[in-house]
Design a protein around this motif. Structure first.
Motif, PDB file in Angstrom:
ATOM      1  N   TYR A 107       0.835  -1.207   0.000  1.00  0.00           N
ATOM      2  CA  TYR A 107       0.000   0.000   0.000  1.00  0.00           C
ATOM      3  C   TYR A 107       0.873   1.262   0.000  1.00  0.00           C
ATOM      4  O   TYR A 107       0.648   2.197  -0.772  1.00  0.00           O
ATOM      5  CB  TYR A 107      -0.937  -0.022   1.209  1.00  0.00           C
ATOM      6  CG  TYR A 107      -1.701   1.251   1.375  1.00  0.00           C
ATOM      7  CD1 TYR A 107      -2.757   1.553   0.528  1.00  0.00           C
ATOM      8  CD2 TYR A 107      -1.340   2.179   2.350  1.00  0.00           C
ATOM      9  CE1 TYR A 107      -3.441   2.743   0.649  1.00  0.00           C
ATOM     10  CE2 TYR A 107      -2.031   3.366   2.484  1.00  0.00           C
ATOM     11  CZ  TYR A 107      -3.083   3.651   1.628  1.00  0.00           C
ATOM     12  OH  TYR A 107      -3.748   4.838   1.738  1.00  0.00           O
ATOM     13  N   LEU A 108       1.867   1.262   0.861  1.00  0.00           N
ATOM     14  CA  LEU A 108       2.695   2.466   0.993  1.00  0.00           C
ATOM     15  C   LEU A 108       3.544   2.704  -0.256  1.00  0.00           C
ATOM     16  O   LEU A 108       3.797   3.842  -0.636  1.00  0.00           O
ATOM     17  CB  LEU A 108       3.593   2.359   2.226  1.00  0.00           C
ATOM     18  CG  LEU A 108       2.835   2.339   3.558  1.00  0.00           C
ATOM     19  CD1 LEU A 108       3.791   2.104   4.722  1.00  0.00           C
ATOM     20  CD2 LEU A 108       2.065   3.638   3.784  1.00  0.00           C
ATOM     21  N   ASN A 109       3.986   1.623  -0.894  1.00  0.00           N
ATOM     22  CA  ASN A 109       4.863   1.777  -2.046  1.00  0.00           C
ATOM     23  C   ASN A 109       4.136   2.060  -3.354  1.00  0.00           C
ATOM     24  O   ASN A 109       4.686   2.691  -4.246  1.00  0.00           O
ATOM     25  CB  ASN A 109       5.746   0.537  -2.212  1.00  0.00           C
ATOM     26  CG  ASN A 109       6.966   0.613  -1.307  1.00  0.00           C
ATOM     27  OD1 ASN A 109       7.926   1.327  -1.604  1.00  0.00           O
ATOM     28  ND2 ASN A 109       6.917  -0.072  -0.179  1.00  0.00           N
ATOM     29  N   ARG A 110       2.923   1.553  -3.463  1.00  0.00           N
ATOM     30  CA  ARG A 110       2.254   1.653  -4.761  1.00  0.00           C
ATOM     31  C   ARG A 110       1.483   2.956  -4.970  1.00  0.00           C
ATOM     32  O   ARG A 110       1.113   3.273  -6.093  1.00  0.00           O
ATOM     33  CB  ARG A 110       1.271   0.486  -4.925  1.00  0.00           C
ATOM     34  CG  ARG A 110       1.933  -0.873  -5.124  1.00  0.00           C
ATOM     35  CD  ARG A 110       0.865  -1.946  -5.054  1.00  0.00           C
ATOM     36  NE  ARG A 110       1.360  -3.301  -5.186  1.00  0.00           N
ATOM     37  CZ  ARG A 110       1.443  -3.963  -6.353  1.00  0.00           C
ATOM     38  NH1 ARG A 110       1.083  -3.375  -7.465  1.00  0.00           N
ATOM     39  NH2 ARG A 110       1.872  -5.203  -6.379  1.00  0.00           N
ATOM     40  N   PHE A 111       1.171   3.667  -3.881  1.00  0.00           N
ATOM     41  CA  PHE A 111       0.357   4.877  -4.027  1.00  0.00           C
ATOM     42  C   PHE A 111       1.141   6.127  -3.627  1.00  0.00           C
ATOM     43  O   PHE A 111       2.194   6.032  -2.991  1.00  0.00           O
ATOM     44  CB  PHE A 111      -0.922   4.760  -3.185  1.00  0.00           C
ATOM     45  CG  PHE A 111      -1.853   3.687  -3.676  1.00  0.00           C
ATOM     46  CD1 PHE A 111      -2.666   3.924  -4.777  1.00  0.00           C
ATOM     47  CD2 PHE A 111      -1.893   2.440  -3.074  1.00  0.00           C
ATOM     48  CE1 PHE A 111      -3.521   2.939  -5.255  1.00  0.00           C
ATOM     49  CE2 PHE A 111      -2.739   1.449  -3.543  1.00  0.00           C
ATOM     50  CZ  PHE A 111      -3.556   1.699  -4.637  1.00  0.00           C
ATOM     51  N   SER A 112       0.595   7.275  -3.998  1.00  0.00           N
ATOM     52  CA  SER A 112       1.271   8.557  -3.736  1.00  0.00           C
ATOM     53  C   SER A 112       0.230   9.577  -3.303  1.00  0.00           C
ATOM     54  O   SER A 112      -0.266  10.364  -4.111  1.00  0.00           O
ATOM     55  CB  SER A 112       1.961   9.067  -5.000  1.00  0.00           C
ATOM     56  OG  SER A 112       2.641   8.038  -5.668  1.00  0.00           O
TER      57      SER A 112
END
Ligand SMILES: [Fe+2]
Length: 417
Positions: free
Chosen positions: A184-189
């Motif tokens: 979740y933390l890596n794939r979204f901005s």
């Protein structure tokens, strides 16, 4: 599979209406990564270089590219494509929302790759230009990390025609929790518009006549990942953000304050662990041994005191709408949604998952429930102006509107007494 062709392209809001984030994935490192964009009326493309981070989770390895498009004109439509190592993606387009105009949003939680009933309907809606933005409030793909991340990749590609054309705002659900929410933390901005910083766990955004606050209900459920300090920091951030939103000039510009998170404070099914056995951690705060009982960081009081109008949640695989509700009590006078005296809770966690609640809800309906539906679908909200919010619940499985209501106010609800 291991290519440098841009995929899983999706948009998210920037720090202000002149910015937009583009996030995409490749499986090979590339030295040259950018997004080329132009206003439809322009001839020349502008270029924004991406920042690339390497993301590894066990067997899963990917490169996440983030480009910030700046200098955008509110109201204008932009075309863009992503490029890595000379390879361009397809073209996508988005319209920049104009402040002080109506805002149309689709909102849902709990949409998976498998049995994603709402996805084709959302694609149609986006193609028709029905929304300015979409909020997916947790439980994404089931799960982003599953099958060594391939479920997450397939899901993000599957929704690309949605998320690459309108800002796709998210918050975390319990299904994102694996290895401390790493996919979740890596794939979204997700950008917090006050600080300009990325924070996928909690952030706020101004759009139209509303101030939107996205936060993490999951902070209250996983002591392994979130200590008392984490809960406290989020609570303090929420309090500060609400204070700022309530400064007279801000609240006059954006009278609606709308919060979004994954797990609800109230559930129709009263046998549910999240809501009753634990007396809703989110509502009253955590009172376990690991936390000081004097300050449990419960959010119901905080949101009530700061005049939050609407609270959106997912997690429960149904749609439910409350009467204005505070401390387990609601009132049912006929004009209940005119100048409501307390926040209205909407749970919309039925976009498309593999299980739905059983059918014995009717026998145990709490007083505060105004309406509920088990149909797969999602919520549409129109922040029409400073005095009216329009809602409808669309049943994707029966192609019809199963609920609609209007919330209006002509006086301010802050501070609440
Ligand atoms: Fe959930």
């Amino acid at each position: 599979m291991y290519t440098s062709v841009p995929e899983q392209i999706h948009l998210s809001l920037g720090a202000n209406p002149t910015e937009m984030m583009v996030t995409f994935t490749t499986f090979r490192k590339s030295d040259d990564s950018l997004v080329a964009f132009r206003e439809l009326s322009e001839h020349e493309f502008r270029v924004s270089q991406s920042r690339v981070t390497y993301f590894r989770d066990k067997k899963y390895k990917a490169f996440i590219h983030r480009a910030k498009l700046t200098g955008l004109t509110p109201g204008a439509t932009y075309e863009y494509k992503c490029k890595t190592d000379g390879q361009y993606s397809d073209s996508f387009s988005f319209k920049v929302h104009t402040p002080d105009t109506p805002l149309k949003v689709a909102i849902y939680g709990d949409l998976g790759l498998k049995n994603g009933v709402s996805t084709p309907k959302l694609k149609n809606d986006v193609q028709k230009g029905l929304y300015d933005t979409i909020f997916h409030i947790g439980d994404i793909a089931y799960n982003l990390n599953s099958d060594d991340g391939s479920i997450g990749d397939d899901f993000m590609n599957h929704i690309e025609s949605i998320a690459a054309n309108v800002p796709y705002q998210v918050c975390a659900g319990n299904h994102e929790k694996k290895r401390n929410f790493t996919h979740y933390l890596n794939r979204f901005s997700m950008i917090d518009s006050r600080s300009g910083q990325m924070n996928n766990h909690y952030y706020s955004q101004d759009m139209g006549f509303a101030h939107f606050i996205f936060f993490s209900s999951e902070h209250y459920f996983y002591p392994k990942y979130f200590t008392e300090s984490h809960i406290k920091w989020q609570y303090e951030w929420l309090e500060n953000d609400l204070r700022e939103a309530n400064k007279p000039h801000n609240r006059a510009k954006r009278p609606w304050i709308i919060t979004l998170a994954h797990r609800p404070m109230y559930c129709v099914e009263n046998n549910e662990r999240d809501c009753f056995e634990n007396e809703s951690f989110l509502r009253r705060g955590r009172s376990g041994d690991d936390l000081d009982r004097e300050s449990n960081y419960g959010l119901e009081d905080l949101f009530y005191r700061h005049g939050v109008d609407i609270q959106f949640y997912g997690h429960k695989h149904l749609y439910e709408r409350s009467y204005p509700l505070y401390n387990l009590k609601s009132s049912k006078r006929t004009d209940i949604y005119t100048n409501p005296k307390a926040p209205i809770h909407i749970t919309t966690g039925v976009a498309g998952t593999t299980n739905r609640p059983n059918s014995d809800i009717e026998e145990i309906l709490p007083d505060w429930v105004a309406f509920y539906s088990r149909d797969y679908g999602y919520t549409r909200m129109n922040v029409q102006n400073k005095t009216h919010l329009l809602f409808e619940q669309y049943s994707a499985e029966n192609d019809k509107i199963v609920d609609h209501f209007v919330v209006s106010k002509d006086k301010q609800n802050f501070p609440r007494d």
